[in-house]
Design a protein around this motif. Structure first.
Motif, PDB file in Angstrom:
ATOM      1  N   LYS A 281       0.799  -1.221   0.000  1.00 31.40           N
ATOM      2  CA  LYS A 281       0.000   0.000   0.000  1.00 31.40           C
ATOM      3  C   LYS A 281       0.835   1.277   0.000  1.00 31.40           C
ATOM      4  CE  LYS A 281      -4.115  -2.043   2.099  1.00 31.40           C
ATOM      5  NZ  LYS A 281      -5.105  -1.962   3.217  1.00 31.40           N
ATOM      6  N   LYS A 282       2.046   1.215   0.523  1.00 27.69           N
ATOM      7  CA  LYS A 282       2.879   2.419   0.553  1.00 27.69           C
ATOM      8  C   LYS A 282       3.852   2.488  -0.621  1.00 27.69           C
ATOM      9  CE  LYS A 282       2.585   3.181   5.539  1.00 27.69           C
ATOM     10  NZ  LYS A 282       3.332   3.420   6.800  1.00 27.69           N
ATOM     11  N   LEU A 283       3.838   1.455  -1.450  1.00 30.31           N
ATOM     12  CA  LEU A 283       4.667   1.440  -2.657  1.00 30.31           C
ATOM     13  C   LEU A 283       6.144   1.684  -2.350  1.00 30.31           C
ATOM     14  CD1 LEU A 283       2.294   3.439  -5.061  1.00 30.31           C
ATOM     15  CD2 LEU A 283       2.618   0.966  -4.964  1.00 30.31           C
ATOM     16  N   VAL A 284       6.642   1.051  -1.299  1.00 28.47           N
ATOM     17  CA  VAL A 284       8.034   1.263  -0.930  1.00 28.47           C
ATOM     18  C   VAL A 284       8.944   0.576  -1.946  1.00 28.47           C
ATOM     19  CG1 VAL A 284       7.493   1.502   1.519  1.00 28.47           C
ATOM     20  CG2 VAL A 284       8.088  -0.753   0.599  1.00 28.47           C
ATOM     21  N   SER A 288      13.288  -2.443   0.581  1.00 29.99           N
ATOM     22  CA  SER A 288      12.844  -1.744   1.788  1.00 29.99           C
ATOM     23  C   SER A 288      11.864  -2.623   2.569  1.00 29.99           C
ATOM     24  CB  SER A 288      12.170  -0.423   1.424  1.00 29.99           C
ATOM     25  OG  SER A 288      13.059   0.422   0.721  1.00 29.99           O
ATOM     26  N   VAL A 289      11.794  -2.393   3.874  1.00 31.55           N
ATOM     27  CA  VAL A 289      10.864  -3.141   4.718  1.00 31.55           C
ATOM     28  C   VAL A 289       9.436  -2.880   4.259  1.00 31.55           C
ATOM     29  CG1 VAL A 289       9.976  -3.419   7.056  1.00 31.55           C
ATOM     30  CG2 VAL A 289      12.427  -3.048   6.692  1.00 31.55           C
ATOM     31  N   GLY A 290       8.678  -3.942   4.081  1.00 33.26           N
ATOM     32  CA  GLY A 290       7.288  -3.809   3.672  1.00 33.26           C
ATOM     33  C   GLY A 290       7.062  -3.906   2.181  1.00 33.26           C
ATOM     34  N   HIS A 291       8.123  -3.986   1.400  1.00 29.02           N
ATOM     35  CA  HIS A 291       7.968  -4.063  -0.057  1.00 29.02           C
ATOM     36  C   HIS A 291       7.240  -5.332  -0.453  1.00 29.02           C
ATOM     37  CE1 HIS A 291       8.886  -3.771  -4.356  1.00 29.02           C
ATOM     38  NE2 HIS A 291       9.221  -5.056  -4.273  1.00 29.02           N
ATOM     39  N   LEU A 292       6.287  -5.199  -1.360  1.00 24.04           N
ATOM     40  CA  LEU A 292       5.581  -6.360  -1.916  1.00 24.04           C
ATOM     41  C   LEU A 292       5.296  -6.093  -3.381  1.00 24.04           C
ATOM     42  CD1 LEU A 292       3.945  -9.051  -1.624  1.00 24.04           C
ATOM     43  CD2 LEU A 292       1.950  -7.612  -1.132  1.00 24.04           C
TER      44      LEU A 292
END
Length: 299
Positions: A281-284, A288-292
């Motif tokens: 959802k944050k488009l990291v 980066s942590v949280g990347h999908l």
């Protein structure tokens, strides 16, 4: 309108931080690991509908390839994953060499805290004279309800479009096409939105850029009228809207999903025709942590 935090993750990034992020990731060889898309996916050289169709698209404009490997990198650029041939990045970021690049613009609202970058009378105001805000994102709405103001606002946006073209982007997408649906008391209308997108599209076409309609499925039938060449649709699987886009744009639809259910719906119904990706959802950026990032073949 994006229904999640995605497109706003780029707000806090300045041009310098975006470029720094890109250089750091590129040097480290970053990027998510996954299977390459199937050979049926398009290449950056693929063209869209015949040039010169109604809508004013000039012959030099090239559409994104359909059913392609895509990534939506508004939260910061990173090295494309294997098989990715189409990328969307913020207009402050550099395009990726060897890919079809789409340049993101916040077209109908000011970025958070950027109201002072606009002349005061170009911000939409309510009956009490207060600036009308998109409260969900903390963004001031731009006043596009007259031709004169559309032209003045367009002058600023056109400088961004010029920068996109100069950097080597192949297309632009102007976000918040649906701002009129959130403006109170009928201060903005669908006709205002279409008139302004038409203005931006005409300039983009002059610069050799294709034009992506961002969200707003209710205005998809007007895509030739406004000069939109393809669609960028967030969560059309989640909200059962993908058919609204394909009815107007054919297979020239790029889908970004943020939930497992939305991704499954989009892939099940349209995975063999259009470009679909699931992102965090944050488009990291990758690494980066949280990347999908998932595709229909890997989700």
């Amino acid at each position: 309108m994006s229904r999640v935090l995605s497109r706003r993750s780029v707000v806090a990034l300045t041009a310098s931080t975006v470029i720094a992020s890109f250089l750091t990731t590129a040097c480290s060889g970053g990027g998510s690991s996954e299977e390459a898309p199937s050979s049926s996916q398009g290449t950056p050289a693929a063209t869209g509908a015949p040039s010169g169709e109604p809508g004013g698209r000039p012959s030099q404009v090239t559409l994104p390839p359909v059913h392609a490997g895509i990534d939506y990198q508004l939260g910061g650029p990173s090295t494309p994953a294997p098989g990715v041939t189409v990328l969307a990045r913020d207009h402050t970021a550099p395009p990726a060499q060897g890919s079809y690049n789409i340049c993101y613009l916040n077209g109908f609202q000011a970025q958070p805290g950027a109201e002072k970058e606009w002349e005061a009378d170009l911000l939409l105001r309510d009956q009490a004279g207060k600036v009308v805000m998109d409260k969900e994102w903390g963004e001031a709405m731009l006043d596009i309800h007259t031709e004169a103001k559309r032209k003045r606002i367009g002058q600023k946006l056109n400088t961004w479009i010029d920068e996109c073209a100069a950097k080597g982007y192949q297309a632009v997408e102007a976000d918040n096409y649906d701002t009129y649906t959130r403006a109170p008391d009928g201060l903005l209308t669908a006709d205002d939105a279409k008139a302004f997108l038409s203005l931006l599209a005409a300039h983009a076409h002059e610069k050799g850029l294709a034009v992506g309609q961002k969200n707003t499925p209710e205005l998809a039938p007007a895509r030739k009228e406004v000069g939109a060449d393809f669609a960028v649709a967030e969560e059309c699987g989640q909200y059962n809207e993908c058919g609204d886009y394909t009815a107007a744009f054919g297979d020239h639809v790029i889908v970004i999903e943020y939930t497992d259910s939305g991704m499954k719906t989009a892939c099940r119904g349209w995975g063999d025709r259009i470009s679909i990706v699931r992102r965090d959802k944050k488009l990291v950026p990758a690494g980066s942590v949280g990347h999908l990032r998932q595709t229909c073949g890997t989700s």
